[in-house]
Design an enzyme around this catalytic site. Structure first.
Site, mmCIF file in Angstrom:
data_model
loop_
_atom_site.group_PDB
_atom_site.id
_atom_site.type_symbol
_atom_site.label_atom_id
_atom_site.label_comp_id
_atom_site.label_asym_id
_atom_site.label_seq_id
_atom_site.Cartn_x
_atom_site.Cartn_y
_atom_site.Cartn_z
ATOM 1 C CE LYS A 167 -33.341 -32.312 8.523
ATOM 2 N NZ LYS A 167 -33.759 -32.338 7.110
ATOM 3 N NE ARG A 186 -30.967 -25.795 1.435
ATOM 4 C CZ ARG A 186 -31.154 -26.892 2.145
ATOM 5 N NH1 ARG A 186 -31.462 -26.799 3.424
ATOM 6 N NH2 ARG A 186 -31.033 -28.066 1.584
ATOM 7 N NE ARG A 195 -29.133 -37.292 7.432
ATOM 8 C CZ ARG A 195 -29.167 -35.951 7.348
ATOM 9 N NH1 ARG A 195 -28.668 -35.199 8.283
ATOM 10 N NH2 ARG A 195 -29.707 -35.390 6.324
ATOM 11 N NE ARG A 222 -26.952 -27.793 2.255
ATOM 12 C CZ ARG A 222 -27.712 -28.417 3.158
ATOM 13 N NH1 ARG A 222 -28.225 -27.736 4.167
ATOM 14 N NH2 ARG A 222 -27.958 -29.696 3.066
ATOM 15 N NE ARG A 257 -29.326 -33.452 0.809
ATOM 16 C CZ ARG A 257 -29.673 -32.177 0.660
ATOM 17 N NH1 ARG A 257 -29.429 -31.559 -0.480
ATOM 18 N NH2 ARG A 257 -30.248 -31.526 1.638
HETATM 19 P P1 AP5 Z 1 -34.127 -25.852 5.625
HETATM 20 O O1 AP5 Z 1 -34.667 -25.334 6.906
HETATM 21 O O2 AP5 Z 1 -32.745 -25.479 5.239
HETATM 22 O O3 AP5 Z 1 -34.355 -27.432 5.505
HETATM 23 P P2 AP5 Z 1 -33.632 -28.653 6.225
HETATM 24 O O4 AP5 Z 1 -34.688 -29.630 6.595
HETATM 25 O O5 AP5 Z 1 -32.730 -28.160 7.293
HETATM 26 O O6 AP5 Z 1 -32.883 -29.235 4.978
HETATM 27 P P3 AP5 Z 1 -31.390 -29.780 4.862
HETATM 28 O O7 AP5 Z 1 -31.119 -29.856 3.392
HETATM 29 O O8 AP5 Z 1 -30.459 -28.996 5.711
HETATM 30 O O9 AP5 Z 1 -31.568 -31.196 5.385
HETATM 31 P P4 AP5 Z 1 -30.591 -32.350 5.231
HETATM 32 O O10 AP5 Z 1 -31.106 -33.280 6.255
HETATM 33 O O11 AP5 Z 1 -30.509 -32.904 3.868
HETATM 34 O O12 AP5 Z 1 -29.172 -31.677 5.448
HETATM 35 P P5 AP5 Z 1 -28.127 -31.651 6.639
HETATM 36 O O13 AP5 Z 1 -27.507 -30.345 6.671
HETATM 37 O O14 AP5 Z 1 -28.694 -32.227 7.874
HETATM 38 O O15 AP5 Z 1 -35.171 -25.396 4.488
HETATM 39 C C1 AP5 Z 1 -34.964 -25.704 3.119
HETATM 40 C C2 AP5 Z 1 -35.370 -24.491 2.254
HETATM 41 O O16 AP5 Z 1 -36.778 -24.289 2.347
HETATM 42 C C3 AP5 Z 1 -34.743 -23.165 2.705
HETATM 43 O O17 AP5 Z 1 -34.493 -22.400 1.562
HETATM 44 C C4 AP5 Z 1 -35.828 -22.510 3.575
HETATM 45 O O18 AP5 Z 1 -35.739 -21.095 3.542
HETATM 46 C C5 AP5 Z 1 -37.094 -23.005 2.890
HETATM 47 N N1 AP5 Z 1 -38.185 -23.242 3.851
HETATM 48 C C6 AP5 Z 1 -38.104 -23.848 5.061
HETATM 49 N N2 AP5 Z 1 -39.326 -23.937 5.643
HETATM 50 C C7 AP5 Z 1 -40.211 -23.397 4.741
HETATM 51 C C8 AP5 Z 1 -41.641 -23.209 4.734
HETATM 52 N N3 AP5 Z 1 -42.417 -23.612 5.761
HETATM 53 N N4 AP5 Z 1 -42.202 -22.641 3.655
HETATM 54 C C9 AP5 Z 1 -41.445 -22.242 2.599
HETATM 55 N N5 AP5 Z 1 -40.095 -22.376 2.537
HETATM 56 C C10 AP5 Z 1 -39.487 -22.954 3.601
HETATM 57 O O19 AP5 Z 1 -27.068 -32.708 6.076
HETATM 58 C C11 AP5 Z 1 -26.304 -32.437 4.911
HETATM 59 C C12 AP5 Z 1 -25.402 -33.623 4.631
HETATM 60 O O20 AP5 Z 1 -24.451 -33.789 5.707
HETATM 61 C C13 AP5 Z 1 -26.099 -34.970 4.506
HETATM 62 O O21 AP5 Z 1 -26.619 -35.196 3.215
HETATM 63 C C14 AP5 Z 1 -24.960 -35.910 4.876
HETATM 64 O O22 AP5 Z 1 -24.091 -36.074 3.789
HETATM 65 C C15 AP5 Z 1 -24.221 -35.170 5.981
HETATM 66 N N6 AP5 Z 1 -24.761 -35.501 7.294
HETATM 67 C C16 AP5 Z 1 -25.418 -34.648 8.142
HETATM 68 N N7 AP5 Z 1 -25.835 -35.309 9.237
HETATM 69 C C17 AP5 Z 1 -25.427 -36.587 9.084
HETATM 70 C C18 AP5 Z 1 -25.594 -37.769 9.865
HETATM 71 N N8 AP5 Z 1 -26.273 -37.742 11.024
HETATM 72 N N9 AP5 Z 1 -25.056 -38.921 9.396
HETATM 73 C C19 AP5 Z 1 -24.378 -38.955 8.251
HETATM 74 N N10 AP5 Z 1 -24.206 -37.896 7.431
HETATM 75 C C20 AP5 Z 1 -24.729 -36.729 7.852
HETATM 76 MG MG MG Z 2 -30.655 -28.215 7.631
#
Ligand code: AP5
Ligand code: MG
Length: 214
Positions: free
Chosen positions: A13, A127, A88, A160, A171
């Site tokens: 994402k 990552r 979410r 992370r 997660r």
């Molecule tokens: P990346 O682009 O970083 O993936 P992502 O989908 O953004 O993954 P996240 O881990 O950030 O998602 P998340 O939803 O768990 O975390 P968030 O920060 O929202 O890509 C991942 C890896 O793959 C990278 O190394 C990238 O280089 C590689 N990659 C990407 N695309 C690729 C491809 N096509 N081919 C090969 N490699 C590729 O949330 C974190 C935490 O915050 C949550 O767990 C929760 O505790 C809290 N939080 C956030 N939002 C909320 C909410 N709305 N409500 C409650 N808690 C929340």
């Molecule tokens: Mg992300």
């Protein structure tokens, strides 16, 4: 253009959001990035959020809804926004509908980046993120030009804490239980666009742009 980008943890994402923002000149609103910034600053919100995030749990809805409502209502989005990682839960989707309704904003599309679990696990294990600007890298797929250093700001790359195995499994379970059902909510509204996120990030980006063009 006002977009939501959804998908399992590690689906790509953040990676796609960065490319789409540049392409469409959108503003990125990532609740994960907001919380990581608050944690870095050791703010009251950051200290509270850390209790949940470090275990891979969701931060309580009230806190997250309040943050997003404030961000959406106090900033201007001349070309639109891209919400990443929100909503979410059912309660977050309802709160977002109400906020958008109050502000007279309509969503253009909801992009779901769909990726197999084995691929996600490999992506999260490799990552690395910039400790300064948050830009995501991968040790195999998107390495920085200089090992351990961000191409954009020169910050140090770190892993992370919620990418460690126990937090990742939690997660994924929470995604399946609480977030996946929201896809139906947006399917019913005719907004859902499903993208195969298992390809290279350039291919995924091109697929999203052509779907949005339809
Ligand atoms: P990346 O682009 O970083 O993936 P992502 O989908 O953004 O993954 P996240 O881990 O950030 O998602 P998340 O939803 O768990 O975390 P968030 O920060 O929202 O890509 C991942 C890896 O793959 C990278 O190394 C990238 O280089 C590689 N990659 C990407 N695309 C690729 C491809 N096509 N081919 C090969 N490699 C590729 O949330 C974190 C935490 O915050 C949550 O767990 C929760 O505790 C809290 N939080 C956030 N939002 C909320 C909410 N709305 N409500 C409650 N808690 C929340
Ligand atoms: Mg992300």
């Amino acid at each position: 253009m006002n977009l939501l980008i959804m998908g399992k943890p590690g689906a790509g994402k953040g990676t796609q959001a960065k490319k789409l923002l540049e392409h469409y000149k959108l503003t990125h609103i990532s609740t994960g990035d907001i919380y990581r910034e608050e944690m870095k600053n050791n703010s009251k919100i950051g200290i509270e959020a850390k209790k949940y995030i470090s275990q891979g749990n969701l931060v309580p809805d009230d806190m997250t809804n309040e943050i997003v409502k404030k961000v959406l209502s106090t900033h201007k989005y001349p070309n639109g926004f891209m919400l990443d990682g929100y909503p979410r839960t059912d309660a977050q989707a309802d709160a977002l509908d109400a906020t958008l309704n109050d502000l007279g904003i309509k969503l253009t599309a909801v992009i779901n980046v769909d990726v197999r679990d084995d691929v996600l696990l490999h992506r999260m294990a490799g990552r690395r993120v910039c400790s300064n600007c948050g830009h995501p890298y991968h040790v195999d797929y998107h390495p920085p030009k200089v090992k351990g250093i961000c191409d954009f700001c020169g910050g140090h790359l770190v892993q992370r804490p919620d990418d460690l195995e126990d937090a990742v499994m939690n997660r994924l379970n929470i995604y399946n239980e609480k977030t996946r059902p929201l896809l139906q909510h947006y399917q019913k509204q005719g907004l859902l666009r499903i993208i195969d996120g298992g390809k290279t990030s350039d291919e995924v980006f091109n697929d999203i742009v052509s779907k949005l063009g339809e």
